[in-house]
Design a protein around this motif. Sequence first.
Motif, PDB file in Angstrom:
ATOM      1  N   ILE A  80      31.865   1.939 -48.925  1.00 41.91           N
ATOM      2  CA  ILE A  80      32.697   0.980 -49.636  1.00 41.91           C
ATOM      3  C   ILE A  80      33.208  -0.064 -48.638  1.00 41.91           C
ATOM      4  CG2 ILE A  80      33.425   2.673 -51.360  1.00 41.91           C
ATOM      5  CD1 ILE A  80      36.097   2.875 -49.837  1.00 41.91           C
ATOM      6  N   HIS A  81      33.650  -1.204 -49.150  1.00 42.85           N
ATOM      7  CA  HIS A  81      34.137  -2.271 -48.266  1.00 42.85           C
ATOM      8  C   HIS A  81      35.464  -1.861 -47.629  1.00 42.85           C
ATOM      9  CE1 HIS A  81      35.231  -6.122 -46.609  1.00 42.85           C
ATOM     10  NE2 HIS A  81      36.408  -6.009 -47.211  1.00 42.85           N
ATOM     11  N   ARG A  82      35.524  -2.035 -46.323  1.00 36.58           N
ATOM     12  CA  ARG A  82      36.789  -1.889 -45.598  1.00 36.58           C
ATOM     13  C   ARG A  82      36.886  -3.026 -44.592  1.00 36.58           C
ATOM     14  NH1 ARG A  82      36.689   3.800 -42.888  1.00 36.58           N
ATOM     15  NH2 ARG A  82      34.456   3.457 -43.024  1.00 36.58           N
ATOM     16  N   ASP A  83      38.079  -3.561 -44.436  1.00 37.39           N
ATOM     17  CA  ASP A  83      38.276  -4.616 -43.448  1.00 37.39           C
ATOM     18  C   ASP A  83      38.118  -4.046 -42.043  1.00 37.39           C
ATOM     19  OD1 ASP A  83      38.773  -6.715 -45.258  1.00 37.39           O
ATOM     20  OD2 ASP A  83      40.833  -6.044 -45.549  1.00 37.39           O
ATOM     21  N   PRO A  84      37.789  -4.888 -41.056  1.00 36.51           N
ATOM     22  CA  PRO A  84      37.476  -4.378 -39.710  1.00 36.51           C
ATOM     23  C   PRO A  84      38.601  -3.570 -39.069  1.00 36.51           C
ATOM     24  CG  PRO A  84      37.750  -6.777 -39.707  1.00 36.51           C
ATOM     25  CD  PRO A  84      37.641  -6.343 -41.132  1.00 36.51           C
ATOM     26  N   PHE A  85      39.852  -3.999 -39.243  1.00 37.84           N
ATOM     27  CA  PHE A  85      40.952  -3.273 -38.608  1.00 37.84           C
ATOM     28  C   PHE A  85      41.273  -1.988 -39.366  1.00 37.84           C
ATOM     29  CE2 PHE A  85      42.013  -7.906 -37.820  1.00 37.84           C
ATOM     30  CZ  PHE A  85      41.320  -7.946 -36.617  1.00 37.84           C
ATOM     31  N   GLN A  86      40.928  -1.958 -40.643  1.00 38.78           N
ATOM     32  CA  GLN A  86      41.056  -0.724 -41.414  1.00 38.78           C
ATOM     33  C   GLN A  86      40.061   0.311 -40.884  1.00 38.78           C
ATOM     34  OE1 GLN A  86      40.318  -1.255 -45.591  1.00 38.78           O
ATOM     35  NE2 GLN A  86      40.738   0.871 -46.112  1.00 38.78           N
ATOM     36  N   ARG A  87      38.843  -0.138 -40.566  1.00 40.67           N
ATOM     37  CA  ARG A  87      37.852   0.770 -39.982  1.00 40.67           C
ATOM     38  C   ARG A  87      38.338   1.300 -38.635  1.00 40.67           C
ATOM     39  NH1 ARG A  87      33.199   1.134 -42.588  1.00 40.67           N
ATOM     40  NH2 ARG A  87      32.681  -0.482 -44.121  1.00 40.67           N
ATOM     41  N   ASP A  88      38.960   0.420 -37.834  1.00 40.84           N
ATOM     42  CA  ASP A  88      39.511   0.857 -36.549  1.00 40.84           C
ATOM     43  C   ASP A  88      40.534   1.964 -36.750  1.00 40.84           C
ATOM     44  OD1 ASP A  88      37.995  -1.042 -35.298  1.00 40.84           O
ATOM     45  OD2 ASP A  88      39.658  -2.320 -34.679  1.00 40.84           O
ATOM     46  N   ARG A  89      41.468   1.727 -37.675  1.00 40.46           N
ATOM     47  CA  ARG A  89      42.509   2.719 -37.934  1.00 40.46           C
ATOM     48  C   ARG A  89      41.905   4.053 -38.325  1.00 40.46           C
ATOM     49  NH1 ARG A  89      45.138   1.861 -43.453  1.00 40.46           N
ATOM     50  NH2 ARG A  89      43.115   2.772 -43.942  1.00 40.46           N
ATOM     51  N   ASP A  90      40.918   4.021 -39.200  1.00 35.67           N
ATOM     52  CA  ASP A  90      40.306   5.256 -39.687  1.00 35.67           C
ATOM     53  C   ASP A  90      39.556   5.985 -38.569  1.00 35.67           C
ATOM     54  OD1 ASP A  90      41.337   4.439 -42.074  1.00 35.67           O
ATOM     55  OD2 ASP A  90      39.429   3.825 -42.957  1.00 35.67           O
ATOM     56  N   ARG A  91      38.887   5.240 -37.702  1.00 40.53           N
ATOM     57  CA  ARG A  91      38.168   5.868 -36.595  1.00 40.53           C
ATOM     58  C   ARG A  91      39.137   6.554 -35.636  1.00 40.53           C
ATOM     59  NH1 ARG A  91      33.480   1.241 -35.277  1.00 40.53           N
ATOM     60  NH2 ARG A  91      32.564   1.323 -37.380  1.00 40.53           N
ATOM     61  N   ILE A  92      40.271   5.926 -35.392  1.00 41.08           N
ATOM     62  CA  ILE A  92      41.278   6.529 -34.514  1.00 41.08           C
ATOM     63  C   ILE A  92      41.846   7.790 -35.154  1.00 41.08           C
ATOM     64  CG2 ILE A  92      43.577   6.198 -33.515  1.00 41.08           C
ATOM     65  CD1 ILE A  92      42.765   3.178 -33.247  1.00 41.08           C
ATOM     66  N   LEU A  93      42.158   7.723 -36.440  1.00 42.87           N
ATOM     67  CA  LEU A  93      42.720   8.879 -37.150  1.00 42.87           C
ATOM     68  C   LEU A  93      41.787  10.079 -37.102  1.00 42.87           C
ATOM     69  CD1 LEU A  93      44.380   7.426 -40.379  1.00 42.87           C
ATOM     70  CD2 LEU A  93      45.462   8.907 -38.710  1.00 42.87           C
ATOM     71  N   HIS A  94      40.490   9.838 -37.135  1.00 38.57           N
ATOM     72  CA  HIS A  94      39.519  10.930 -37.166  1.00 38.57           C
ATOM     73  C   HIS A  94      39.071  11.354 -35.774  1.00 38.57           C
ATOM     74  CE1 HIS A  94      39.102  11.113 -41.508  1.00 38.57           C
ATOM     75  NE2 HIS A  94      39.011   9.802 -41.540  1.00 38.57           N
ATOM     76  N   SER A  95      39.621  10.772 -34.734  1.00 35.12           N
ATOM     77  CA  SER A  95      39.197  11.113 -33.374  1.00 35.12           C
ATOM     78  C   SER A  95      39.845  12.413 -32.902  1.00 35.12           C
ATOM     79  CB  SER A  95      39.548   9.978 -32.407  1.00 35.12           C
ATOM     80  OG  SER A  95      40.952   9.880 -32.232  1.00 35.12           O
ATOM     81  N   ARG A  96      39.195  13.070 -31.984  1.00 35.59           N
ATOM     82  CA  ARG A  96      39.735  14.305 -31.409  1.00 35.59           C
ATOM     83  C   ARG A  96      40.972  14.007 -30.561  1.00 35.59           C
ATOM     84  NH1 ARG A  96      34.463  15.997 -28.357  1.00 35.59           N
ATOM     85  NH2 ARG A  96      34.590  13.745 -28.072  1.00 35.59           N
ATOM     86  N   ALA A  97      40.940  12.885 -29.855  1.00 35.62           N
ATOM     87  CA  ALA A  97      42.070  12.529 -28.994  1.00 35.62           C
ATOM     88  C   ALA A  97      43.348  12.349 -29.809  1.00 35.62           C
ATOM     89  CB  ALA A  97      41.761  11.252 -28.215  1.00 35.62           C
ATOM     90  N   PHE A  98      43.220  11.813 -31.022  1.00 35.11           N
ATOM     91  CA  PHE A  98      44.396  11.643 -31.887  1.00 35.11           C
ATOM     92  C   PHE A  98      44.968  12.997 -32.281  1.00 35.11           C
ATOM     93  CE2 PHE A  98      46.481  11.076 -36.001  1.00 35.11           C
ATOM     94  CZ  PHE A  98      47.342  10.033 -35.709  1.00 35.11           C
TER      95      PHE A  98
END
Length: 427
Positions: free
Chosen positions: A28-46
């Motif tokens: 689905i469409h997501r804005d670029p900074f929304q994708r950034d937020r989601d990638r950080i949320l799903h990271s192990r480091a987070f």
Amino acid sequence: MKEYAARNDSKFLKRRLYQEPDDPVGTIHRDPFQRDRDRILHSRAFRRMMHKTQIFNANKGDHYRNRLTHTLEVSQIARSIGKDLGLNDELVEAIALGHDVGHTPFGHIGERTLGKILMDGIDLRDKKICVIHEDFKHNFQSLRVVDTLESRCEKYMGINLTFATREGILKHTKCIKKKTEKPYLYGASLNLSDIDLEAPSITLEGQTVAIADEIAQCTHDLEDGVRSGIIGFNELLKQPLVKDCMERYGIEPNRHSDAPAYETRSFIIKHLVGFLISDVDKTSRKKIDAYIEKTSKKDGDYLFTESCITFSDEVDKKRTKLQKWVNNKIIRSEEISISDSKSEYFIRQMFKAFYQHPLELPDYVLKRYCRLSENIKDFNRDLLDDDMIEKMQYDSLFIRLIADHIGGMTDQYASRTYKKLYYPDYI
């Protein structure tokens, strides 16, 4: 959003280290900074931040902040400021959630210890080892985490965030060393293209996260200090900034008790957050307007070269005084001094063990070294003979990877690792 907010269609701000489609097939469409937020949320480091110390370690109690709860509070404060100023909410949140993923176990002592090791080395009999004359600073390390240490695909390392998010993460705290007045040294391990280390973040969103981090540290660390008993409540009431806040909101502590209720403490801290947010909002509006009047857009973007998200001079002086007072009370306390001393010892001993005996490192660290230094994809431990190990010990990449490994540990994992390295199995 206001015209000065970061735009989702900005080619300069949304560009990534590795080109990829804005909307991959089947998504689905997501804005670029929304994708950034989601990638950080799903990271192990987070996720690991949940078990990393903010001020007091987890054994202190369930209600003290850890690195993850601090991050969420920074996000809330930053979004409150950003929403009122009409900024890009998704970029604010992405920067806020990612700003501390490079923090070490045991709080700032972990960062300082790794920095000393890389810059000055560790004593080993008649020589110094591990000296690569580089620094370890958590904001630079946060950028290293999202650029190279996390992963999302086999084609490249890192989670491939946008320039605006990466730059905001790096700029959430200073990039210049006080002693030398020069940038922290990270060798060639970071891509810092188009990033001016001596300037504030070029987006108001990045500047907003930086000041939200200061507000969170000033107020929430203060609350934990009061809860712990290290900071006396009556001492707190004498601080000029607290006095101003209480006067503004008509707060009167319970004068009939020597031990004010938790609700009273919480009431003051809550209003202190609001007091500082209000001051930032009022001051920043004027600075943003003044900046826009004297500048022009670059390709449709406002790129800020001055600090426009700030406290008023009066409040900043009192906030700085309060922050310094809180830091001195907590850092110089017996409890934190003992904890810091143990933590420094743990980290130094682990570093020494991994350097002298690389085979004690887990496979993924050794595999990473082989891939980056020798371009070896099919790793096995048989490759690490005596000659290879000797080569590794003279390689700055290997030493930096040890720092990455220890820096990424949680408090609990670091403690378990130390015991595994140094305690006999029968204890």
